[in-house]
Design a protein around this motif. Structure first.
Motif, PDB file in Angstrom:
ATOM      1  N   LEU A 187     -11.514 -18.269 120.510  1.00  0.00           N
ATOM      2  CA  LEU A 187     -11.193 -18.779 119.175  1.00  0.00           C
ATOM      3  C   LEU A 187     -11.963 -20.044 118.820  1.00  0.00           C
ATOM      4  O   LEU A 187     -12.290 -20.262 117.654  1.00  0.00           O
ATOM      5  CB  LEU A 187      -9.687 -19.055 119.058  1.00  0.00           C
ATOM      6  N   LEU A 188     -12.237 -20.879 119.804  1.00  0.00           N
ATOM      7  CA  LEU A 188     -12.874 -22.167 119.553  1.00  0.00           C
ATOM      8  C   LEU A 188     -14.350 -22.169 119.956  1.00  0.00           C
ATOM      9  O   LEU A 188     -14.912 -23.208 120.285  1.00  0.00           O
ATOM     10  CB  LEU A 188     -12.114 -23.277 120.287  1.00  0.00           C
ATOM     11  N   HIS A 189     -14.978 -21.024 119.899  1.00  0.00           N
ATOM     12  CA  HIS A 189     -16.409 -20.940 120.207  1.00  0.00           C
ATOM     13  C   HIS A 189     -17.178 -21.580 119.048  1.00  0.00           C
ATOM     14  O   HIS A 189     -16.854 -21.346 117.876  1.00  0.00           O
ATOM     15  CB  HIS A 189     -16.822 -19.479 120.393  1.00  0.00           C
ATOM     16  N   PRO A 190     -18.216 -22.400 119.330  1.00  0.00           N
ATOM     17  CA  PRO A 190     -18.903 -23.106 118.245  1.00  0.00           C
ATOM     18  C   PRO A 190     -19.539 -22.196 117.195  1.00  0.00           C
ATOM     19  O   PRO A 190     -19.504 -22.502 116.001  1.00  0.00           O
ATOM     20  CB  PRO A 190     -19.964 -23.940 118.970  1.00  0.00           C
ATOM     21  N   ARG A 191     -20.090 -21.073 117.606  1.00  0.00           N
ATOM     22  CA  ARG A 191     -20.695 -20.162 116.621  1.00  0.00           C
ATOM     23  C   ARG A 191     -19.633 -19.486 115.770  1.00  0.00           C
ATOM     24  O   ARG A 191     -19.822 -19.272 114.574  1.00  0.00           O
ATOM     25  CB  ARG A 191     -21.552 -19.122 117.342  1.00  0.00           C
ATOM     26  N   ARG A 192     -18.524 -19.132 116.383  1.00  0.00           N
ATOM     27  CA  ARG A 192     -17.431 -18.525 115.621  1.00  0.00           C
ATOM     28  C   ARG A 192     -16.900 -19.515 114.591  1.00  0.00           C
ATOM     29  O   ARG A 192     -16.648 -19.175 113.445  1.00  0.00           O
ATOM     30  CB  ARG A 192     -16.306 -18.092 116.557  1.00  0.00           C
ATOM     31  N   MET A 211     -11.251 -30.679 122.232  1.00  0.00           N
ATOM     32  CA  MET A 211     -12.153 -31.729 122.715  1.00  0.00           C
ATOM     33  C   MET A 211     -13.470 -31.130 123.214  1.00  0.00           C
ATOM     34  O   MET A 211     -14.553 -31.667 122.934  1.00  0.00           O
ATOM     35  CB  MET A 211     -11.483 -32.528 123.822  1.00  0.00           C
ATOM     36  N   ASP A 212     -13.381 -30.034 123.944  1.00  0.00           N
ATOM     37  CA  ASP A 212     -14.594 -29.378 124.441  1.00  0.00           C
ATOM     38  C   ASP A 212     -15.469 -28.909 123.281  1.00  0.00           C
ATOM     39  O   ASP A 212     -16.695 -29.045 123.325  1.00  0.00           O
ATOM     40  CB  ASP A 212     -14.247 -28.185 125.334  1.00  0.00           C
ATOM     41  N   LEU A 213     -14.849 -28.359 122.238  1.00  0.00           N
ATOM     42  CA  LEU A 213     -15.609 -27.899 121.078  1.00  0.00           C
ATOM     43  C   LEU A 213     -16.285 -29.081 120.384  1.00  0.00           C
ATOM     44  O   LEU A 213     -17.446 -28.993 119.985  1.00  0.00           O
ATOM     45  CB  LEU A 213     -14.698 -27.154 120.101  1.00  0.00           C
ATOM     46  N   SER A 214     -15.586 -30.172 120.247  1.00  0.00           N
ATOM     47  CA  SER A 214     -16.161 -31.349 119.601  1.00  0.00           C
ATOM     48  C   SER A 214     -17.323 -31.926 120.407  1.00  0.00           C
ATOM     49  O   SER A 214     -18.261 -32.478 119.829  1.00  0.00           O
ATOM     50  CB  SER A 214     -15.087 -32.422 119.402  1.00  0.00           C
ATOM     51  N   ASN A 215     -17.302 -31.780 121.710  1.00  0.00           N
ATOM     52  CA  ASN A 215     -18.385 -32.274 122.573  1.00  0.00           C
ATOM     53  C   ASN A 215     -19.525 -31.277 122.731  1.00  0.00           C
ATOM     54  O   ASN A 215     -20.560 -31.622 123.287  1.00  0.00           O
ATOM     55  CB  ASN A 215     -17.851 -32.611 123.966  1.00  0.00           C
ATOM     56  N   ARG A 266     -14.181 -31.291 111.450  1.00  0.00           N
ATOM     57  CA  ARG A 266     -12.890 -30.622 111.275  1.00  0.00           C
ATOM     58  C   ARG A 266     -12.028 -30.719 112.537  1.00  0.00           C
ATOM     59  O   ARG A 266     -10.821 -30.925 112.468  1.00  0.00           O
ATOM     60  CB  ARG A 266     -13.107 -29.169 110.866  1.00  0.00           C
ATOM     61  N   VAL A 267     -12.667 -30.573 113.682  1.00  0.00           N
ATOM     62  CA  VAL A 267     -11.943 -30.669 114.951  1.00  0.00           C
ATOM     63  C   VAL A 267     -11.391 -32.078 115.136  1.00  0.00           C
ATOM     64  O   VAL A 267     -10.227 -32.260 115.525  1.00  0.00           O
ATOM     65  CB  VAL A 267     -12.848 -30.256 116.133  1.00  0.00           C
ATOM     66  N   ASP A 268     -12.208 -33.082 114.859  1.00  0.00           N
ATOM     67  CA  ASP A 268     -11.742 -34.464 115.003  1.00  0.00           C
ATOM     68  C   ASP A 268     -10.574 -34.755 114.060  1.00  0.00           C
ATOM     69  O   ASP A 268      -9.639 -35.463 114.430  1.00  0.00           O
ATOM     70  CB  ASP A 268     -12.881 -35.447 114.778  1.00  0.00           C
ATOM     71  N   ALA A 269     -10.618 -34.198 112.846  1.00  0.00           N
ATOM     72  CA  ALA A 269      -9.504 -34.393 111.906  1.00  0.00           C
ATOM     73  C   ALA A 269      -8.218 -33.774 112.449  1.00  0.00           C
ATOM     74  O   ALA A 269      -7.139 -34.375 112.354  1.00  0.00           O
ATOM     75  CB  ALA A 269      -9.854 -33.789 110.543  1.00  0.00           C
ATOM     76  N   VAL A 270      -8.324 -32.595 113.039  1.00  0.00           N
ATOM     77  CA  VAL A 270      -7.141 -31.948 113.619  1.00  0.00           C
ATOM     78  C   VAL A 270      -6.627 -32.761 114.807  1.00  0.00           C
ATOM     79  O   VAL A 270      -5.408 -32.932 114.965  1.00  0.00           O
ATOM     80  CB  VAL A 270      -7.450 -30.483 114.017  1.00  0.00           C
ATOM     81  N   LYS A 302      -4.806 -38.911 126.119  1.00  0.00           N
ATOM     82  CA  LYS A 302      -6.029 -38.125 126.321  1.00  0.00           C
ATOM     83  C   LYS A 302      -6.834 -38.043 125.024  1.00  0.00           C
ATOM     84  O   LYS A 302      -8.062 -38.172 125.036  1.00  0.00           O
ATOM     85  CB  LYS A 302      -5.705 -36.712 126.833  1.00  0.00           C
ATOM     86  N   ILE A 303      -6.149 -37.828 123.900  1.00  0.00           N
ATOM     87  CA  ILE A 303      -6.837 -37.774 122.611  1.00  0.00           C
ATOM     88  C   ILE A 303      -7.434 -39.142 122.280  1.00  0.00           C
ATOM     89  O   ILE A 303      -8.569 -39.237 121.805  1.00  0.00           O
ATOM     90  CB  ILE A 303      -5.886 -37.286 121.495  1.00  0.00           C
TER      91      ILE A 303
END
Length: 186
Positions: A48-53, A106-110, A121-125, A147-148
Motif C-alpha cells: 500500500l505504501l510503495h512510492p510508485r503506487r 516513515m520508510d516511505l518518507s525516507n 502528504r506522508v509528513d502531514a499524516v 518515534k515520530i
C-alpha cells in the motif's frame, strides 16, 4: 489446538534453509501470534505504501477527482488502524499493526524514489497522528509520538529531495526524416 500445529518443530540440519518459511522468532520456540500479525501488516503496508503506487494515486486523482487519492487512502488506513487498541488478547496485535503503519509511513518518507508530493502528504499524516496520539495519552501512543518526533526532527539529508531527472534517450527526435536513421553518422 491450532497453536500446537503452528509451533515450530526442532530445526532440521538436513535442509540448508529449514526455517525460511517460519515467522520471526520473537517468542521461540512458541508460535508468536503478534509476530505473524506483524508480518502480515508489513506485507500489506509494503504494497500500500510503495512510492510508485503512491505517486500513481496522486496522479490519477489529479486527472479525475472521483478516483481514490493517496491522501484519502492514508486517511482510510489511519481511521481503521489507529483506533484505540482493545484490551486483552487483541490489544498487542493492534498495537503492533499501528507501529508497523507508522514505521511504514516513515520508510516511505525516507525513500529516495518517493516524489516530493508523496513525502509532503506522508509528513502531514505523521503530524496529524502525532497530535491524535498525544491526546489519547496511552503508553504505546506516547512511545509512537517519540518515534515520530525523532523522525520529523532529524537533520535533513544532504541529497536533494527531488528525484534526479533522467537523461534523454539516444537518437534524434521523431520526424527528423533522413536524420532519424543515421543521426550519429556526422
Amino acid at each position: 489446538d491450532v497453536l500446537q500445529y503452528l509451533t515450530p518443530s526442532l530445526i532440521s540440519y538436513s535442509i540448508a534453509d529449514s526455517d525460511r518459511e517460519l515467522f520471526r522468532k520473537t517468542a521461540f520456540p512458541a508460535f508468536d501470534v503478534t509476530a505473524a500479525a506483524d508480518t502480515a501488516a508489513d506485507l500489506t503496508f509494503d504494497a500500500l505504501l510503495h512510492p510508485r503506487r503512491a505517486a500513481r494515486l496522486i496522479e490519477f486523482n489529479r486527472r479525475d477527482r472521483a478516483a481514490l487519492g493517496f491522501t484519502e487512502m492514508l486517511q482510510a488506513i489511519r481511521s481503521n488502524v489507529m483506533k484505540p487498541a482493545p484490551r486483552g488478547r487483541l490489544g498487542e496485535i493492534a498495537k503492533g499493526v499501528q507501529a508497523r503503519f507508522v514505521f511504514g509511513l516513515m520508510d516511505l518518507s525516507n525513500n529516495p524514489e518517493a516524489t516530493p508530493g508523496v513525502k509532503a502528504r506522508v509528513d502531514a499524516v505523521l503530524r496529524d497522528l502525532q497530535g491524535d496520539l498525544l491526546r489519547k495519552g496511552s503508553g504505546h501512543g506516547k512511545w509512537l509520538v517519540t518515534k515520530i518526533d525523532a523522525f520529523l526532527n532529524q537533520a535533513a539529508p544532504e541529497r536533494a529531495p527531488v528525484t534526479k531527472a533522467k537523461t534523454l534517450p539516444p537518437g534524434g527526435p521523431i520526424g527528423m526524416d533522413d536524420y532519424e536513421t543515421c543521426w550519429h553518422c556526422d
